[in-house]
Design a protein around this motif. Sequence first.
Motif, PDB file in Angstrom:
ATOM      1  N   ALA A  19      37.130  38.586   3.954  1.00 11.54           N
ATOM      2  CA  ALA A  19      38.533  38.651   4.377  1.00 11.54           C
ATOM      3  C   ALA A  19      38.869  37.506   5.334  1.00 11.54           C
ATOM      4  N   ALA A  20      37.983  37.234   6.282  1.00 13.96           N
ATOM      5  CA  ALA A  20      38.212  36.142   7.234  1.00 13.96           C
ATOM      6  C   ALA A  20      38.229  34.794   6.510  1.00 13.96           C
ATOM      7  N   ALA A  21      37.298  34.586   5.600  1.00  7.88           N
ATOM      8  CA  ALA A  21      37.242  33.324   4.859  1.00  7.88           C
ATOM      9  C   ALA A  21      38.503  33.136   4.023  1.00  7.88           C
ATOM     10  N   ARG A  22      38.931  34.192   3.345  1.00  6.89           N
ATOM     11  CA  ARG A  22      40.144  34.089   2.524  1.00  6.89           C
ATOM     12  C   ARG A  22      41.379  33.837   3.386  1.00  6.89           C
ATOM     13  N   LYS A  23      41.408  34.388   4.587  1.00  7.10           N
ATOM     14  CA  LYS A  23      42.515  34.141   5.512  1.00  7.10           C
ATOM     15  C   LYS A  23      42.545  32.665   5.916  1.00  7.10           C
ATOM     16  N   TRP A  24      41.382  32.104   6.234  1.00  7.93           N
ATOM     17  CA  TRP A  24      41.313  30.686   6.600  1.00  7.93           C
ATOM     18  C   TRP A  24      41.752  29.818   5.423  1.00  7.93           C
ATOM     19  N   ILE A  25      41.267  30.151   4.229  1.00  3.59           N
ATOM     20  CA  ILE A  25      41.608  29.387   3.034  1.00  3.59           C
ATOM     21  C   ILE A  25      43.111  29.456   2.749  1.00  3.59           C
ATOM     22  N   GLU A  26      43.679  30.642   2.882  1.00  2.00           N
ATOM     23  CA  GLU A  26      45.114  30.813   2.634  1.00  2.00           C
ATOM     24  C   GLU A  26      45.928  29.958   3.598  1.00  2.00           C
ATOM     25  N   ARG A  27      45.583  30.016   4.879  1.00  2.00           N
ATOM     26  CA  ARG A  27      46.305  29.209   5.877  1.00  2.00           C
ATOM     27  C   ARG A  27      46.174  27.720   5.587  1.00  2.00           C
ATOM     28  N   ALA A  28      44.954  27.280   5.303  1.00  7.26           N
ATOM     29  CA  ALA A  28      44.723  25.859   5.027  1.00  7.26           C
ATOM     30  C   ALA A  28      45.487  25.434   3.775  1.00  7.26           C
ATOM     31  N   GLY A  29      45.525  26.291   2.776  1.00  5.85           N
ATOM     32  CA  GLY A  29      46.248  25.984   1.547  1.00  5.85           C
ATOM     33  C   GLY A  29      47.738  25.862   1.759  1.00  5.85           C
ATOM     34  N   GLU A  30      48.302  26.789   2.521  1.00  2.00           N
ATOM     35  CA  GLU A  30      49.741  26.768   2.782  1.00  2.00           C
ATOM     36  C   GLU A  30      50.151  25.575   3.633  1.00  2.00           C
ATOM     37  N   GLN A  31      49.382  25.306   4.666  1.00  2.00           N
ATOM     38  CA  GLN A  31      49.766  24.279   5.627  1.00  2.00           C
ATOM     39  C   GLN A  31      49.393  22.867   5.187  1.00  2.00           C
ATOM     40  N   PHE A  32      48.296  22.735   4.458  1.00  2.00           N
ATOM     41  CA  PHE A  32      47.775  21.390   4.219  1.00  2.00           C
ATOM     42  C   PHE A  32      47.447  21.093   2.763  1.00  2.00           C
ATOM     43  N   GLU A  33      47.942  21.938   1.865  1.00  2.00           N
ATOM     44  CA  GLU A  33      47.765  21.700   0.434  1.00  2.00           C
ATOM     45  C   GLU A  33      46.299  21.576   0.034  1.00  2.00           C
ATOM     46  N   ILE A  34      45.466  22.384   0.670  1.00  2.00           N
ATOM     47  CA  ILE A  34      44.053  22.456   0.312  1.00  2.00           C
ATOM     48  C   ILE A  34      43.947  23.213  -1.004  1.00  2.00           C
ATOM     49  N   GLU A  35      43.205  22.679  -1.931  1.00  2.00           N
ATOM     50  CA  GLU A  35      42.895  23.396  -3.167  1.00  2.00           C
ATOM     51  C   GLU A  35      41.504  23.966  -3.017  1.00  2.00           C
ATOM     52  N   CYS A  36      41.332  25.217  -3.449  1.00  2.00           N
ATOM     53  CA  CYS A  36      40.062  25.883  -3.208  1.00  2.00           C
ATOM     54  C   CYS A  36      39.645  26.716  -4.411  1.00  2.00           C
ATOM     55  N   ASP A  37      38.361  26.655  -4.717  1.00  2.00           N
ATOM     56  CA  ASP A  37      37.738  27.534  -5.701  1.00  2.00           C
ATOM     57  C   ASP A  37      36.787  28.437  -4.929  1.00  2.00           C
ATOM     58  N   TYR A  38      36.994  29.741  -5.046  1.00  2.00           N
ATOM     59  CA  TYR A  38      36.194  30.715  -4.307  1.00  2.00           C
ATOM     60  C   TYR A  38      35.345  31.496  -5.294  1.00  2.00           C
ATOM     61  N   THR A  39      34.039  31.477  -5.082  1.00  2.00           N
ATOM     62  CA  THR A  39      33.107  32.174  -5.958  1.00  2.00           C
ATOM     63  C   THR A  39      32.351  33.222  -5.154  1.00  2.00           C
ATOM     64  N   GLU A  40      32.515  34.474  -5.551  1.00  2.00           N
ATOM     65  CA  GLU A  40      31.803  35.553  -4.880  1.00  2.00           C
ATOM     66  C   GLU A  40      30.418  35.720  -5.482  1.00  2.00           C
ATOM     67  N   GLY A  41      29.452  35.943  -4.617  1.00  2.00           N
ATOM     68  CA  GLY A  41      28.090  36.224  -5.037  1.00  2.00           C
ATOM     69  C   GLY A  41      27.620  37.523  -4.410  1.00  2.00           C
TER      70      GLY A  41
END
Length: 111
Positions: A19-41
Amino acid sequence: MPDIHIERTHTLGMKGARAAARKWIERAGEQFEIECDYTEGKARDVAQFTRPGIDGTLEVTADSLTLTAELGFLFSAFSDQISAKIARNIDEVLGTKPAEEEDDGYGKGWL
């Protein structure tokens, strides 16, 4: 060797860390156009992120978050400031430090 290496331990367990990682990714994506691929293991998730000037990964486990990133030439001169800002933002999503709203001259909320 990565330009940025940030590792934080936590007691959130895998569900909370995701949840914390996805929150960081969401913020970074919204603010800075970060593209991310998230793979759960089963024991480790890996988020690979990119944008012009930065490529990196965020590894998520039940007891740690580890971010490594390579900076492009233009950003490499500011690696210390960028690293500090990313560390503060990771600490914020982990709940270990309060949010900071200062403007360090490089733009509020850098990654």
